[in-house]
Write a protein that holds these residues in place. Sequence first.
Motif, PDB file in Angstrom:
ATOM      1  N   TYR A 136      62.338  46.631   7.328  1.00  0.00           N
ATOM      2  CA  TYR A 136      64.155  47.386   7.430  1.00  0.00           C
ATOM      3  C   TYR A 136      64.271  47.012   8.477  1.00  0.00           C
ATOM      4  O   TYR A 136      65.273  46.337   9.094  1.00  0.00           O
ATOM      5  CB  TYR A 136      64.531  47.462   6.566  1.00  0.00           C
ATOM      6  N   ALA A 137      63.489  47.803   9.849  1.00  0.00           N
ATOM      7  CA  ALA A 137      63.537  47.821  10.670  1.00  0.00           C
ATOM      8  C   ALA A 137      63.912  46.058  11.440  1.00  0.00           C
ATOM      9  O   ALA A 137      64.595  46.543  12.388  1.00  0.00           O
ATOM     10  CB  ALA A 137      62.833  48.548  11.730  1.00  0.00           C
ATOM     11  N   ASP A 138      62.929  45.576  10.818  1.00  0.00           N
ATOM     12  CA  ASP A 138      63.138  43.872  11.488  1.00  0.00           C
ATOM     13  C   ASP A 138      64.205  42.844  11.319  1.00  0.00           C
ATOM     14  O   ASP A 138      64.926  41.968  11.937  1.00  0.00           O
ATOM     15  CB  ASP A 138      61.502  43.545  11.916  1.00  0.00           C
ATOM     16  N   GLN A 139      65.022  43.641  10.223  1.00  0.00           N
ATOM     17  CA  GLN A 139      66.173  42.757   9.491  1.00  0.00           C
ATOM     18  C   GLN A 139      67.207  43.386  10.199  1.00  0.00           C
ATOM     19  O   GLN A 139      67.520  43.186  11.031  1.00  0.00           O
ATOM     20  CB  GLN A 139      66.034  43.477   7.935  1.00  0.00           C
ATOM     21  N   TYR A 140      67.064  44.791  10.689  1.00  0.00           N
ATOM     22  CA  TYR A 140      67.843  45.228  11.842  1.00  0.00           C
ATOM     23  C   TYR A 140      68.357  44.363  12.702  1.00  0.00           C
ATOM     24  O   TYR A 140      68.971  44.109  13.091  1.00  0.00           O
ATOM     25  CB  TYR A 140      67.584  47.313  11.418  1.00  0.00           C
TER      26      TYR A 140
ATOM     27  N   LEU B 230      65.393  59.840  12.817  1.00  0.00           N
ATOM     28  CA  LEU B 230      64.363  59.286  13.886  1.00  0.00           C
ATOM     29  C   LEU B 230      63.099  59.584  13.841  1.00  0.00           C
ATOM     30  O   LEU B 230      62.069  58.721  13.761  1.00  0.00           O
ATOM     31  CB  LEU B 230      64.965  59.193  14.999  1.00  0.00           C
ATOM     32  N   ASP B 231      63.118  60.823  13.652  1.00  0.00           N
ATOM     33  CA  ASP B 231      61.637  61.350  13.190  1.00  0.00           C
ATOM     34  C   ASP B 231      61.026  60.724  12.355  1.00  0.00           C
ATOM     35  O   ASP B 231      59.477  60.356  12.989  1.00  0.00           O
ATOM     36  CB  ASP B 231      61.403  63.199  13.477  1.00  0.00           C
ATOM     37  N   LYS B 232      61.074  60.366  11.199  1.00  0.00           N
ATOM     38  CA  LYS B 232      60.216  59.759  10.757  1.00  0.00           C
ATOM     39  C   LYS B 232      60.467  58.416  10.754  1.00  0.00           C
ATOM     40  O   LYS B 232      59.074  57.561  10.831  1.00  0.00           O
ATOM     41  CB  LYS B 232      61.146  60.118   9.035  1.00  0.00           C
ATOM     42  N   GLY B 233      61.309  57.213  11.294  1.00  0.00           N
ATOM     43  CA  GLY B 233      61.247  56.110  11.288  1.00  0.00           C
ATOM     44  C   GLY B 233      60.137  55.579  12.556  1.00  0.00           C
ATOM     45  O   GLY B 233      59.310  54.624  12.930  1.00  0.00           O
ATOM     46  N   ALA B 234      60.403  56.163  13.697  1.00  0.00           N
ATOM     47  CA  ALA B 234      59.673  55.944  15.064  1.00  0.00           C
ATOM     48  C   ALA B 234      58.201  55.876  15.049  1.00  0.00           C
ATOM     49  O   ALA B 234      58.088  54.502  15.642  1.00  0.00           O
ATOM     50  CB  ALA B 234      60.214  57.247  16.715  1.00  0.00           C
ATOM     51  N   PRO B 235      57.872  56.492  14.932  1.00  0.00           N
ATOM     52  CA  PRO B 235      56.534  55.805  14.216  1.00  0.00           C
ATOM     53  C   PRO B 235      55.732  54.771  13.516  1.00  0.00           C
ATOM     54  O   PRO B 235      54.682  54.497  13.159  1.00  0.00           O
ATOM     55  CB  PRO B 235      55.514  57.493  13.775  1.00  0.00           C
ATOM     56  N   LEU B 236      56.955  54.381  12.904  1.00  0.00           N
ATOM     57  CA  LEU B 236      56.633  53.365  12.488  1.00  0.00           C
ATOM     58  C   LEU B 236      56.817  51.460  12.967  1.00  0.00           C
ATOM     59  O   LEU B 236      56.641  50.411  12.473  1.00  0.00           O
ATOM     60  CB  LEU B 236      57.360  53.235  10.535  1.00  0.00           C
ATOM     61  N   LEU B 237      57.406  51.794  14.255  1.00  0.00           N
ATOM     62  CA  LEU B 237      57.797  50.421  15.328  1.00  0.00           C
ATOM     63  C   LEU B 237      56.823  50.242  15.670  1.00  0.00           C
ATOM     64  O   LEU B 237      56.180  51.080  15.839  1.00  0.00           O
ATOM     65  CB  LEU B 237      59.538  51.480  15.814  1.00  0.00           C
TER      66      LEU B 237
ATOM     67  N   ALA C 246      69.513  52.598  22.156  1.00  0.00           N
ATOM     68  CA  ALA C 246      70.239  52.635  21.443  1.00  0.00           C
ATOM     69  C   ALA C 246      70.055  51.795  20.088  1.00  0.00           C
ATOM     70  O   ALA C 246      69.465  52.270  19.246  1.00  0.00           O
ATOM     71  CB  ALA C 246      71.656  52.253  21.454  1.00  0.00           C
ATOM     72  N   THR C 247      69.088  50.583  20.399  1.00  0.00           N
ATOM     73  CA  THR C 247      69.080  49.620  19.507  1.00  0.00           C
ATOM     74  C   THR C 247      67.702  50.630  18.699  1.00  0.00           C
ATOM     75  O   THR C 247      67.702  50.117  17.515  1.00  0.00           O
ATOM     76  CB  THR C 247      68.361  48.231  20.580  1.00  0.00           C
ATOM     77  N   ASN C 248      66.597  50.952  19.380  1.00  0.00           N
ATOM     78  CA  ASN C 248      65.303  51.126  18.538  1.00  0.00           C
ATOM     79  C   ASN C 248      65.826  52.985  17.976  1.00  0.00           C
ATOM     80  O   ASN C 248      65.058  52.626  16.963  1.00  0.00           O
ATOM     81  CB  ASN C 248      64.527  51.004  19.973  1.00  0.00           C
ATOM     82  N   ARG C 249      66.634  53.206  18.974  1.00  0.00           N
ATOM     83  CA  ARG C 249      66.618  54.170  17.800  1.00  0.00           C
ATOM     84  C   ARG C 249      67.844  54.269  16.015  1.00  0.00           C
ATOM     85  O   ARG C 249      67.263  54.491  15.049  1.00  0.00           O
ATOM     86  CB  ARG C 249      68.486  55.443  18.602  1.00  0.00           C
ATOM     87  N   MET C 250      68.124  53.002  16.705  1.00  0.00           N
ATOM     88  CA  MET C 250      68.842  52.871  15.205  1.00  0.00           C
ATOM     89  C   MET C 250      67.717  51.860  14.203  1.00  0.00           C
ATOM     90  O   MET C 250      67.709  51.968  12.930  1.00  0.00           O
ATOM     91  CB  MET C 250      69.689  51.387  15.121  1.00  0.00           C
ATOM     92  N   ARG C 251      67.004  51.117  14.944  1.00  0.00           N
ATOM     93  CA  ARG C 251      66.179  51.219  14.118  1.00  0.00           C
ATOM     94  C   ARG C 251      64.982  52.137  13.907  1.00  0.00           C
ATOM     95  O   ARG C 251      64.278  51.924  12.399  1.00  0.00           O
ATOM     96  CB  ARG C 251      64.690  49.459  15.295  1.00  0.00           C
ATOM     97  N   GLY C 252      64.799  52.641  14.325  1.00  0.00           N
ATOM     98  CA  GLY C 252      63.851  53.983  13.937  1.00  0.00           C
ATOM     99  C   GLY C 252      64.668  54.575  12.145  1.00  0.00           C
ATOM    100  O   GLY C 252      63.985  54.739  11.839  1.00  0.00           O
TER     101      GLY C 252
END
Length: 444
Positions: free
Chosen positions: A376-380, A437-444, A359-365
């Motif tokens: 921003y994901a790292d800040q979160y 999440l589709d856009k953000g997951a590759p950035l993690l 769940a946390t990684n989904r939010m990060r994404g």
Amino acid sequence: MREASTGPSAAMLTALTDLWRLRPPGPDNILVHPAFERLREACREGYPNAGKKGPAFALSTALRALGLPCHLQKDTAHLALPVEEAAKDLDAGLRATQAKRIHLAPLDLAADLPPLAFGSAEMRRLTADELRVLVDVPRLKRHYQRQDFDAERFSEFHWLIVEEIVPLDQEPEARAVPVLFMDLSQDLGRIEPHKGRFPVALEEALFFLLLAPWERWSTMAEVDWRGFRVPWVYTVDSDIIVRPNPPPSPDTLSWEDRIYDDGYGGTYEEERPVELRLEDAAATELPVWDQSRWMIVEQAKKSVLFETPIAHFLVRAFLAEGVDEFLAHITTIEAALGLRADHQKSFRVAPDRHKGMRATNRMRGRVAGLLGDRRYADQYERLFNVRSAFLHGRAMTDISTEERVMARSLAREVVEALILATQTPTPSREEFLDGLLDKGAPLL
């Protein structure tokens, strides 16, 4: 038989005239005086919404608002309206189907800010005379003869002024003494989860102002990232049947003594409001929070992306202190970008394109996908870990100024980005967040 014509009836004017002849201090119980009972009967007969028995406490409140002479002291006797004018105002008050409420919120600690106008709200300084008119000082003085409204000192502050029109769909007695008309069968101890501290219209205006980057403009973030505080709201109701609240005191706001050189080798001392200084950019950037931007935000709030209590938590964070402020900012982000499906797999829409992701990684994404950068994901994640340490009782250090301001900034930027996203049609909130999440997951 009810009268078809408008304006005070002869019976009302006669009864009022008799009441106006009473000398101070008046009867021990005005409610049982013969002239009052005749006035009450005239109200019951002449106005469809006056109630089966006619107004009693409501009528007493209205008479005081109009300046019933026997209720006034010697130094306030001049506040009594002429009886003909009082009759017209009472008639208008009983016929009214709506009232205007003006919510006055002092912006404590605000430095010099440019005036703003949006929706039914204004943010600006008010002169002492403007304040006296807004609070209706004569009416206020008739109710509170030993208390003054210090307009001169209040005029040294900025104000948020919000007007709203409300329907008068209850009989006068229910408006004057609502506690007597409460449904006692209801759960009186229940908690209304999204009820605000202040009137809804005022909090809507606050939410709009909180979208401005106050934390970036602040020159003293270690003292407070806010550009102002709202310690209370004073509401003026045009309904004369509603007793006004006592006049507030300027001593509830923040003052400091300042010493100045008089230019002749001496000094003088002056009391001035405390100010939280802002960067010069505030004066040039804040004016964009205008009517056109208000309309964009109001339209965005109707979107499915705002069906969760995002505005509620952003305002709660502003009004809260300490760790509650921090937690409310994190909750703002979770209200904006979280799904029930993050924690309950049975609610996920098939196919689950990110199966096995916590769940946390989904939010990060989603944070990264919305704001377009992994930082921003790292800040979160950093802020979420602080939040979790607090809630789960793990060892933790103080929440730093950096983390406090980071939480505020990230919450604001998420909400701002979500507002912009609503300008593109969205079939459902779940589909939009899955796309993030589709856009953000590759950035993690």
